[in-house]
Enzyme design. Structure first.
Site, PDB file in Angstrom:
ATOM      1  CB  SER A 133       0.747   5.584  -6.041  1.00 39.83           C
ATOM      2  OG  SER A 133       0.055   6.033  -7.182  1.00 39.83           O
ATOM      3  N   GLY A 153       4.456   2.274  -7.764  1.00 41.13           N
ATOM      4  CA  GLY A 153       5.767   2.724  -7.279  1.00 41.13           C
ATOM      5  C   GLY A 153       5.572   4.000  -6.492  1.00 41.13           C
ATOM      6  CG  ASP A 184       2.153  12.231  -0.325  1.00 43.18           C
ATOM      7  OD1 ASP A 184       1.724  12.038   0.826  1.00 43.18           O
ATOM      8  OD2 ASP A 184       1.555  11.817  -1.345  1.00 43.18           O
ATOM      9  CG  ASP A 200       5.744   0.008 -10.315  1.00 44.72           C
ATOM     10  OD1 ASP A 200       5.892  -0.472  -9.180  1.00 44.72           O
ATOM     11  OD2 ASP A 200       4.629   0.132 -10.857  1.00 44.72           O
ATOM     12  CD  GLU A 260      22.069 -16.209  -9.838  1.00 53.55           C
ATOM     13  OE1 GLU A 260      22.126 -15.357 -10.746  1.00 53.55           O
ATOM     14  OE2 GLU A 260      21.211 -17.144  -9.815  1.00 53.55           O
TER      15      GLU A 260
HETATM   16  C1  DGJ Z   1       2.070  -1.507  -9.043  1.00 54.48           C
HETATM   17  C2  DGJ Z   1       3.084  -1.741  -7.960  1.00 54.48           C
HETATM   18  O1  DGJ Z   1       3.969  -0.695  -7.874  1.00 54.48           O
HETATM   19  C3  DGJ Z   1       3.766  -3.073  -8.228  1.00 54.48           C
HETATM   20  O2  DGJ Z   1       4.795  -3.272  -7.313  1.00 54.48           O
HETATM   21  C4  DGJ Z   1       2.734  -4.155  -8.152  1.00 54.48           C
HETATM   22  O3  DGJ Z   1       2.208  -4.215  -6.862  1.00 54.48           O
HETATM   23  C5  DGJ Z   1       1.628  -3.883  -9.167  1.00 54.48           C
HETATM   24  N1  DGJ Z   1       1.101  -2.568  -9.040  1.00 54.48           N
HETATM   25  C6  DGJ Z   1       0.522  -4.889  -9.023  1.00 54.48           C
HETATM   26  O4  DGJ Z   1      -0.551  -4.610  -9.812  1.00 54.48           O
END
Ligand code: DGJ
Length: 729
Positions: free
Chosen positions: A528, A530, A535, A549, A615
């Protein structure tokens, strides 16, 4: 494992391996709470309740001239609003005559084999060799309303679970305004509470403070458990530390709006209640209907926060996660989001896939932007039709091509959302949660679908399942990118509008259950924005959740530190991303990004095709190392060794195998110093007398735990190390 009932004293004692919980049927059937803590046998701790005549503390009418029994300060199992307990309470009911009171008294009990499950809701599970259930039946004599208090015992996990079912056995319709999952009173204890707050891209920050007089709460009214507060709290003795001292951990197995409220009353007694948020809740209950709360879970430890974390990790791993991917090694993935965002085509995806294969990554996940009109986040959500123009062919063909390279294929969805600029919205504007006549509130240019309506859930499910039926998709990322507001459902009558939030969650859980039942081979990753819905409820369906995120390795130290208090490493989606990082612009070594991401379900999220040979070689090694240490990382014990909040020089953690023969110590330098301090990390969980080898050096377990391990002097900013110790035979 035992549920004991002493007929003479009328005391219930619930025992797990190391803890016990006690309650008593007191005068006139009032159910009092007596004890929660270290394991004790059957006894009657009610002598600890001081019975005295206290001013402004009323007494139940039946007590007549006895003024020494008061609901206002006696500890209770499930306190009711409106009958003289003025503390934060569990249940508030508006009766048919408009009065707002319910008075539940003990009626009977039953014991069942195995741990109960909850119809339509996520819950911890345990068969009859692992768990037991106590159901206490309560009754309001005035109205005939019934209540069942459910207690589940998971002995080995040291966990006690709770839920409540409100049953309208009366002849009239009532409204439930508040229905908590649990209540816990502590006698005369000074307690600290620890909770985990945050925001988008910085979830689950650790916060500890003393409980003070009055009410203090954490909550979410966002329709999700939220980035802002996690539905997990710890209460502890003020002296409790990471390894030592009494503490209690509480989690709610629910993914919607919630409340965790603590109150210290006038006699210095703390109480904690936890359950669904009462804010936008109003549930109509007709005669014959019942209402079931989500589950709350509790563990007790006298071994500090580590004890709480290990018990939660064990319980989640063994009694909550389900399906094939619970135990099977999860593939190391590359996700295209931070590599391309919306700007990709078939060639680009194949280029990334080839580069991934070259470093032995095992799965390509195609993120947002593959469907409908979706070249930005302004449109397209709800139109789950493949954009074949952008993909240069069918999704099936793309997946086949990726499979032919020897990679699995995964796909992103955001099933609960609708863009105003979408065909779905043009066809079904009423499917969005919006209040008629009000413009509402957009976030990321999208609205939330009304999942309280079964036909909306079914409609989206049909579109999604069509794709999953046609294409070989072995992983799904289930995203959710805004908070809910402006609740109104055109599927519910006026008097049921207060039920939307909870019905929404029931709709979501039904969809998720259908998904994992129909496609048991799919690895589901919750998300959601991230970690906005990280939960216990979501973990019942998805064994891993995208943690944040924020992929910056240094910020992740705090995020993953906070997350680890309740949630095991295997549940934490964690990727290596580009440097400079896209969220913070910070530059970090690739090795450090690997060290941090390896404390989770591992993957990459950057354009591999643009990386240098050198890398790529580092990544190849990381992939290999993670595969080798998978068992240790996913199933070993996780130890927090230094806190990113307290030690500004380095953050360290370790994984120790169950048999204590292997240990992986990870450390990240967070501050460079001139003339630097010696940074010594004390390991935990080893066998003191065993000898542990690292390269050509050997240390005893006691040397490493009581003396410690000296980190090298760093050569560069944010340097990190992964030290692998193996016990000598
Ligand atoms: C939110 C997610 O947490 C990201 O990883 C990615 O999937 C975006 N949304 C895509 O809209």
């Amino acid at each position: 494992m035992a549920i004991l009932f002493n007929q003479e004293t009328q005391v219930f004692t619930l025992q797990t391996k190391n803890s016990a919980y006690q309650m008593k049927v007191a005068d006139y059937g009032v159910l009092l709470h007596l004890y929660y803590g270290k394991r004790i046998d059957d006894c009657d701790l009610s002598y600890l309740i001081q019975r005295t005549d206290r001013g402004f503390c009323g007494n139940p009418y039946e007590m007549q001239t006895d003024r020494t029994f008061s609901l206002d300060y006696f500890p209770q199992e499930y306190s009711c609003f409106g009958i003289g307990d003025y503390r934060t309470d569990c249940v508030k009911i508006i009766n048919a005559n408009g009065s707002c009171a319910v008075d539940y008294r003990y009626h009977s009990y039953r014991i069942e084999e195995g741990k109960y499950s909850l119809q339509g809701l996520p819950a911890f599970y345990g068969d009859k060799t692992q768990g037991e259930t106590l159901v206490i039946e309560m009754e309001d004599k005035n109205t005939g309303m019934k209540l069942e208090l459910l207690y589940g015992i998971l002995s080995e996990a040291d966990m006690i679970t709770r839920a409540a079912r409100i049953i309208n056995d009366s002849t009239e319709t009532i409204h439930v305004m508040r229905a908590m999952s649990m209540c816990l009173d502590f006698p005369n204890d000074q307690l600290d509470w620890v909770h985990f707050y945050g925001k988008h891209t910085m979830e689950r920050e650790f916060q500890r403070s003393r409980l003070i007089h009055g009410r203090q709460s954490i909550c979410s009214e966002r329709g999700t458990s939220s980035h802002q507060h996690n539905p997990f709290v710890i209460l502890c003795d003020p002296m409790t530390s990471e390894d030592w001292g009494e503490c209690y951990g509480f989690g709610l197995v629910y993914s919607g709006s919630f409340l965790a409220e603590a109150e210290v009353d006038q006699f210095h007694q703390p109480r904690l209640v936890m359950g669904i948020s009462p804010e936008e809740f109003n549930w109509q209950l007709k005669p014959g209907e019942d209402f079931l709360t989500p589950e709350a879970v509790m563990v007790y430890s006298e071994e500090g926060f580590t004890g709480i974390s290990h018990k939660f990790h064990y319980a989640i791993t063994n009694h909550l996660l389900r399906g094939e991917w619970k135990d099977k090694r999860r593939p190391i993935l590359i996700n295209n989001w931070e590599a391309t965002y919306f700007d990709f085509n078939r060639d680009k995806l194949l280029e990334i896939a080839r580069a991934a294969k070259n470093v032995n990554i095992e799965m390509l996940v195609l993120d947002d932007g593959w469907f409908g009109k979706r070249d930005s986040d302004f449109s397209g959500l709800g139109d789950w039709i493949v954009n074949e123009k952008k993909l240069g062919g069918t999704l099936k063909a793309l997946a086949e091509e990726i499979n032919a390279m020897g990679l699995k294929f995964g796909l992103w969805f955001e099933p609960e959302m609708i863009s105003e600029d979408s065909n779905l919205y043009r066809e079904h504007p009423d499917w969005a949660l919006r209040i008629p006549g009000r413009p509402g509130n957009v976030a990321r240019s999208q609205f939330v679908l009304d999942f309280s309506r079964p036909e909306v859930v079914d409609g989206i499910q049909e579109m999604m399942f069509k794709i999953l039926d046609e294409v070989n998709i072995e992983y799904v990322k289930w995203d959710f990118n805004r908070s809910i507001s402006n609740y109104f459902s055109s599927g519910l009558p006026v008097e049921r509008q207060g039920e939307i939030g909870y019905r929404y969650m029931l709709g979501l859980y039904r969809f998720l259950e259908n998904l994992i039942t129909r496609y048991p081979y799919i690895l589901l990753e919750g998300c959601s924005g991230g970690g906005g819905r990280f939960d216990l409820g979501m973990l019942y369906y998805s064994p891993q959740i995208w943690c944040s995120d924020d992929t910056d390795a240094i910020e992740r130290l705090k995020i993953q530190y906070g997350t680890s208090f309740a949630y095991p490493v295997s549940t934490v989606g964690s990727h290596v991303s580009a440097s400079p990082n896209h969220q913070t612009r910070r530059r970090t070594p690739l090795e450090t990004r690997g060290t941090v991401a390896m404390a989770g379900s591992f993957g990459y999220e950057l354009d591999l095709s643009r990386m240098t040979e050198e890398e790529q070689e580092i990544i190849r090694h990381q992939v290999e190392e993670y595969k080798q240490n998978y068992e240790l990382i996913h199933n070993g014990k996780y130890y927090r060794l230094s806190s990113p909040y307290e030690d500004c020089r380095a953050t360290a953690w370790a994984f120790v195998s169950e048999d204590k023969k292997e240990c992986l110590l990870c450390a990240v330098i967070t501050k460079l110093q001139a003339n630097p301090d010696a940074v010594i990390i004390k390991l935990k969980g080893l066998e003191p007398k065993r000898r542990y080898r690292i390269s050509d050096k050997v240390y005893t377990g006691e040397a490493l735990m009581y003396g410690g391990y000296l980190l090298p002097i760093p050569d560069e900013e944010y340097q990190s190390w992964r030290f692998y110790f193996r016990a000598e035979e």
